[in-house]
Design a protein around this motif. Sequence first.
Motif, short mmCIF file in Angstrom:
data_model
loop_
_atom_site.label_atom_id
_atom_site.label_comp_id
_atom_site.label_asym_id
_atom_site.label_seq_id
_atom_site.Cartn_x
_atom_site.Cartn_y
_atom_site.Cartn_z
N THR A 153 0.88 -1.35 -0.04
CA THR A 153 -0.02 0.00 0.16
C THR A 153 0.77 1.38 -0.05
O THR A 153 0.41 2.40 -0.28
N CYS A 184 -5.35 -1.93 -1.05
CA CYS A 184 -4.95 -0.68 -1.75
C CYS A 184 -5.74 0.43 -1.68
O CYS A 184 -5.77 1.66 -1.33
N ARG A 228 -0.20 0.78 7.94
CA ARG A 228 -0.74 -0.46 7.86
C ARG A 228 0.23 -1.41 8.82
O ARG A 228 1.60 -1.40 8.59
N ALA A 239 -6.54 1.54 1.72
CA ALA A 239 -5.60 2.52 2.25
C ALA A 239 -5.79 3.97 1.58
O ALA A 239 -5.70 5.07 2.31
#
Length: 773
Positions: free
Chosen positions: A345, A397, A415, A400
Amino acid sequence: MNRIEMPSQRSPIDRLTIWLLGSRLAVPDAIASQLMNGLFASIPIFLGGILNITLVAAVAAMRHPSAAFLGWLSLEILFGAIRLGVLVHGRRAIRSGRTPPRLLAALLSCAWAGSVGFGAFLCLTSSDWVLAAIACLSAAAMVCGICLRNFGTPRLAAIMVLLALLPCAAAGLMTTEPIMPIISLQLPVFFLTIFSASFSLHRMMVSRMTALNDLERSESLNRTILQASPDYTLILDAADMVVFYNQPMTVEADQHALIGRSWLSVLPEEDQTIGRQALEDAKAGRSANLATHHFDASGQKRWTDVIVKQISDGSGRLIVVARDITHQKKSEEQAIWMAQHDALTGLPNRAVLQDRLDAMLDGADHAMTGALLIIDVDNFKSINDMFGHDAGDALLCAFADHLRAAVGADDLVARTGGDEFALILATGSEAEVERTAERIFDRLREPFSHGGRLIDCGASIGASFIPRDGKLRSEIMKAADIALYAAKAGGRTQLRVFEAAMMVEVERHQAMIASARYALQHETVMPHYQPKMSLRTAQAAGFEALLRWRDRDGALQGPGLIMAAFDDPVLSAPLSERMLEKILDDVEHWVRADIPFGHVAINVTAGDFRRGGIVETIPGRLDARAIPPACIQIEVTETVFLSQSADDVKDALRRLSGHGIRIALDDFGTGYASLSHLNQFPVNLLKIDRSFVARIGSDPDAEAISATVINLGHCLGMEVVAEGVETAEQERHLVAMGCDTGQGFLYSRAMPMEEVAPFLTTSRASLPRTGTA
């Protein structure tokens, strides 16, 4: 190296050339070639010798026009013309890189020296003392010219001197003049002197040429090293000014740009202090090192590692060597970035989160300065299993990105691993935390699209405040984790802020996990069997296997005290495996002992249907033990039908049903399954939940629901089992409704395996009954 020795593989002409033009000194081939090519150098001396001896021959022919003197003059003119042509041709060959006619030039030189000696002999024997004096002076001059011009080939010079002077010595002995023999005696001394001078000059010049050649090679090597070196090299004078500069891959004009400048002025302003210290250290005899940077012509930042040392020649000069470490610096920066960020991410990782928490706690007072939010993606494993890991990665992703968009510039999004993220908000306001959570939930309400499919994604959030909920980083993170656990336990997709009361639930959960782990490690997990009684025959139709375990004190406990373990991916599978293995051991024993136990119902969860779970192994295990499939029933709850892997559950149940194993739907009526599931899944039995049975006789609605379930099951051709039958009155109502089977404390509590056979032999009349179907 060139020596007098002649390799046998060379031709006689080559060997003659090497001997005639060589010397006893060992010199490099390149220098030997230069010495031999001296035959074609020194044009003024060459022309002076030719013109001088030709002029003497002309004077002699004028004073004595005899055939001998005229022949000598003609010989000198002929030799002069031929030698001049050979000289011009040889010089052209040298310029074009070819080998000149060295042997021809050497032989012509010897012939010319012989002609000089011949002419001097004629002049000395002519009784013309004026001519003899001129001849002697010219011969002496020729000898000097021979030695000067042919110092590189001393053997040739010696031969030419002998050819020029030996006739003079012979002529001195042949004249009648008394003084002339003295000349003949002096000439050998002159020979030796000339020879010694010639060879000394040769050694001196060879030594000088060798030194120059070595110097040129050294300079060439140093130049090659500098040009090939990836380092910047500078020489500073005593005033720290640049007097020499070499930059790799740079034209010479650019290299001169720094010469005359102060080295400190080349450094960026922030590095000049450490640069000045490096100069002081180097002047004190210590090696100094620093890392600095500059910007190249394209404007890119270049990093260099610089070493400064004093040159040990007493001049006070310093040498500065700088190596470009830009690639290394970028690699280090990349390594640091990767060590602090999540590769998938691009978010900061747990290490960065912990450092930020430590910094906030170090400067925190009693006022709340921030909040930590732990965020967990709901049902992420199910999404991974259903859509694949590529979809799971894409979801993380996108998740995020949603978190980044929901927070401010001063907030941290990280994360921390798997499907867990964390936020550090620069606020101590619970209202602001709630607003941030609401922004996150708003963004997650829009389905995530991957591969043309829409995937719903939710999140549970636990929050703690800094420093209210702890003075240490571990305490703050634990508080947020506890709040997250509370959010999940409360139904997911919600925010929970840490409260002290939440610790009780967490401790209870941890106690359950610890108890389950203890029971597995000490093998105290065992099945107990509760009978299922036919309401028509008053006989045991079968049993349901229920989990029991013994605690550290040896007390028998039910599954309620380890309930959390059934949701733990590490413990749930071993618990199911241990129960199934023991149940099959007991069933196998009863089958072999011909005990009419009917069947044993085994409870399974959605996790048991995972690939590699126990459900798919049941048919093979029954076959291996020779247990009839009718001896086993599988009980599932409605939540299994609604799991993310419902299709896999359906396929597994159909395989079990096809193998002859009956399927029971447990706790029917309490879940959210639709009636269509009864047709979609191969269900053979319905079990009325104990919550309805307990209100039979006191709650008309419960009686209506129970009667409806019984009628529905019979209409679909299913057997109906009532759970939790505890009173005779409940049994009478169930019999009146047409229920097939009853199960509960009215008949028996769950019993260990050893009590099953005695129970079956006990008279059915001893059981309390108020009516039969």
